[in-house]
Design an enzyme around this catalytic site. Sequence first.
Site, mmCIF file in Angstrom:
data_model
loop_
_atom_site.group_PDB
_atom_site.id
_atom_site.type_symbol
_atom_site.label_atom_id
_atom_site.label_comp_id
_atom_site.label_asym_id
_atom_site.label_seq_id
_atom_site.Cartn_x
_atom_site.Cartn_y
_atom_site.Cartn_z
ATOM 1 N N LEU A 1 0.832 -1.205 0.000
ATOM 2 C CA LEU A 1 0.000 0.000 0.000
ATOM 3 C C LEU A 1 0.863 1.251 0.000
ATOM 4 C CD1 LEU A 1 -2.693 -1.023 2.614
ATOM 5 C CD2 LEU A 1 -3.061 -0.664 0.189
ATOM 6 N N GLY A 2 1.996 1.131 0.639
ATOM 7 C CA GLY A 2 2.852 2.296 0.684
ATOM 8 C C GLY A 2 4.115 2.021 1.471
ATOM 9 N N GLY B 1 6.545 3.895 4.123
ATOM 10 C CA GLY B 1 6.645 5.067 4.987
ATOM 11 C C GLY B 1 7.983 5.100 5.674
ATOM 12 N N GLY B 2 8.138 6.086 6.526
ATOM 13 C CA GLY B 2 9.388 6.227 7.240
ATOM 14 C C GLY B 2 9.690 5.040 8.139
ATOM 15 N N PHE B 3 8.662 4.317 8.550
ATOM 16 C CA PHE B 3 8.863 3.230 9.512
ATOM 17 C C PHE B 3 8.885 1.860 8.870
ATOM 18 C CE2 PHE B 3 6.962 6.583 12.132
ATOM 19 C CZ PHE B 3 8.004 6.733 13.034
ATOM 20 N N GLY B 4 8.397 1.771 7.689
ATOM 21 C CA GLY B 4 8.387 0.463 7.045
ATOM 22 C C GLY B 4 7.348 0.405 5.944
ATOM 23 N N VAL C 1 3.849 -0.969 4.203
ATOM 24 C CA VAL C 1 2.485 -1.321 4.589
ATOM 25 C C VAL C 1 1.860 -2.151 3.469
ATOM 26 C CG1 VAL C 1 0.268 -0.467 5.388
ATOM 27 C CG2 VAL C 1 2.330 0.877 5.789
ATOM 28 N N LYS D 1 1.620 -3.434 8.741
ATOM 29 C CA LYS D 1 2.816 -2.601 8.676
ATOM 30 C C LYS D 1 3.996 -3.405 9.185
ATOM 31 C CE LYS D 1 3.945 2.129 9.094
ATOM 32 N NZ LYS D 1 3.307 3.421 9.268
ATOM 33 N N ASP E 1 2.785 12.513 15.881
ATOM 34 C CA ASP E 1 3.093 12.579 14.445
ATOM 35 C C ASP E 1 1.842 12.871 13.622
ATOM 36 O OD1 ASP E 1 4.896 12.644 12.421
ATOM 37 O OD2 ASP E 1 5.073 10.470 12.204
#
Length: 681
Positions: free
Chosen positions: A352-353, A355-358, A360, A375, A475
């Site tokens: 799905l995407g 991001g900064g953390f991992g 998804v 995630k 955040d």
Amino acid sequence: MFFKVMVLSLLLRRVESSQQEDLSFTYNGFREANISLDGLAQITHNGLLMLTNGTKLQKSHTFYPHPLHFKNLSTGNVFSFSTTFVFAMVSEYPTIGGPGIAFVITPSMKFPGAEAGHYMGLFNATNLGNSSNHVIAVELDSLLNLDFKDIDDNHVGIDINELTSIKSSPTSFFSDQDHQHHNLTLISGQPMQLWVEYNGPQKQLNVTIAPFNVPKPFIPLLSLNLDLARIIIDPMFVGFSSATANVQVNQYVLGWSFRMNGEAGELDLSRLPKLPRRGPKKKTKIVTIGIPVVSCAVLVVAIILVLILFIMRRKKKFAEVLEEWELNYGPHRFKYKDLYIATKGFKDNELLGVGGFGRVYRGVLPTSKQEVAVKRISHDSKQGEREFIAEIVSIGKLRHRNIVTLLGYCRRKGELLLVYDFMPNGSLNKLLYDQSDKTESVVLSWTQRFQIIKNVASALLYLHEEWEQVVIHRDVKSSNVLLDKEMNGRLGDFGLARLYDHGTDPQTTHVVGTLGYLAPEFSRIGKANPSTDVFAFGAFMLEVACGRRPIQIRASEERMVLMDWVLSCWSKGLILETVDPKLGTEYKVEEMEMVLKLGLLCSHSIPVARPPMRQVLRYLEGEVPIPELSSLGLTTNIGGQIFVPSEGSSDVSVWNINPSYMGSEMTLSSSVAESILSGGR
Ligand SMILES: *[C@@H]1O[C@H](CO)[C@@H](O)[C@H](O)[C@H]1NC(C)=O
Ligand SMILES: *[C@@H]1O[C@H](CO)[C@@H](O)[C@H](O)[C@H]1NC(C)=O
Ligand SMILES: *[C@@H]1O[C@H](CO)[C@@H](O)[C@H](O)[C@H]1NC(C)=O
Ligand SMILES: *[C@@H]1O[C@H](CO)[C@@H](O)[C@H](O)[C@H]1NC(C)=O
């Protein structure tokens, strides 16, 4: 006197002939048989007549020890007779046999000058075919010898005085059952039965063969019309002659019966001695049973090994980390295997995407069929993990219609997986300004945007004031606002910064917030509290209204920091200049002005000047009017807090900019934050 003598001699002859007519014997095995052996022939301990053993180029003779009268002395006719025997030939090679066995009727038990090998211990080169031999033989020949015009290497033949058969046929029998010919192999090692019958009056000799335990077939293999009177002299011996050549063939007779003037007594097949289980027979067993059994066993073992490997790999693949303290969080624990299946093995097209953390991934849980977003966060931290999980789980208990529900988590070595409700319309930032999706996505209307702003505000109110604990989101930004089916905004991604707070290595990139949403005092004290969330919410409101990111590096200096730009436009009385051009004039001016001003108010540089979320929501709902901004002393102090490098600056290294976010989203590491603190003043 003479008459008396005549009568006596006649009487004697009659007695003699009647004795011959009666003669019969039956040997079911030879253990107690009165039999004459010569050469290799021997009786084994279990009663087998072993005609030949392994010794090569030797002869073998076995005879009924007494001479038989085959002829009616007065007429000279040959009596009818019949014999049957069970035999077996076992060769050291499965396809090469020896000279074979011959049933013989001969004038003598001795064959001076006879040779071994293919002469079968009966003849030699000089006497072969001499009519003075008086030899009748039925040969079971497993050797092809063209000198004797053999038809093949597996035949039955009738020989008179020589070894070229008068008549022969490939070894086979005509079955009374299915009325078909069945081939037999003499050297198969299997016992077979042979019948030799002579009809005296008809002068016909029949030879019949059949496998062991098959009754004598009605149709003989060989039938020869021949008057034996020319060959038979009186008396004759019956028996077996055999010889060995260069191949080891063990030949056995298991049982034998003979009758003059009648049908030979039936052999009791069940009483016949057993063939030895050794030598070439063993070899064939190894080939026919041993090799298949061994290869089967090897196969089974191989399959088991493969299975074990597979299971072990699978186990490793789906391995999780589960510690005792986590057992309390049972319902929040997901099985890695389920998540793996749900996301089709974390396939790229389920992504799905990033991001900064991992990453998804979209997924469908195997049992409940519930759509989820998974995630995947990689981390090496051991320390503080327990607290973090506890926090995750407690966040999982948060339930609000404007909060993305955290369904649970799964822990693996170096990896944490968080499972959320799936939000079909993705994240807000994509709809606001993702270039790639522009063609497909509709421009969010002001009504929708205003609704989303109110949704996020009520989510923050819930976190700050309405839940049992104060939860600081840390955040708030458009990429953390997800849209459900009805385009309601839902706040997601809680407390992930904490994970990195607990990180072991301070040198690694530690995301503590997102540039442009960070309250100035947060950089100084590094502590989050509800008002830092309000600051970020202010930036978020401006973002939604203006349709652009809080900081746009490529924009002109005046417009680079959104907040400064809105503030300067406001001070000129042109605040609506900043409205997202995509909206055109499709918005309510009062609402828009209120949102823009409220955005500035929430992003006030002095924390206490920021309204709490409850108040923010009241303004948004129109319950109370927003205070006049001029009286709050807003200043353009935000830009001064942040050091923004000019493009192409060599100082760019102080920024921790993920290349994929260049110009769109920037994250800041704690060490960078420090350098900003010291350098920015
Ligand atoms: C075969 O039989 C002969 C005579 O009984 C004997 O001398 C010889 O050793 C035997 N050979 C084998 C291989 O058994
Ligand atoms: C046949 O054998 C007999 C006796 O051994 C001998 O006298 C005779 O010459 C042989 N005949 C032939 C054609 O070899
Ligand atoms: C039986 O043997 C004969 C001669 O060796 C051969 O021609 C025939 O094909 C064989 N029949 C079968 C069914 O094997
Ligand atoms: C030989 O076999 C035939 C059948 O093919 C049979 O009619 C005849 O009686 C048999 N002769 C002897 C001596 O068994």
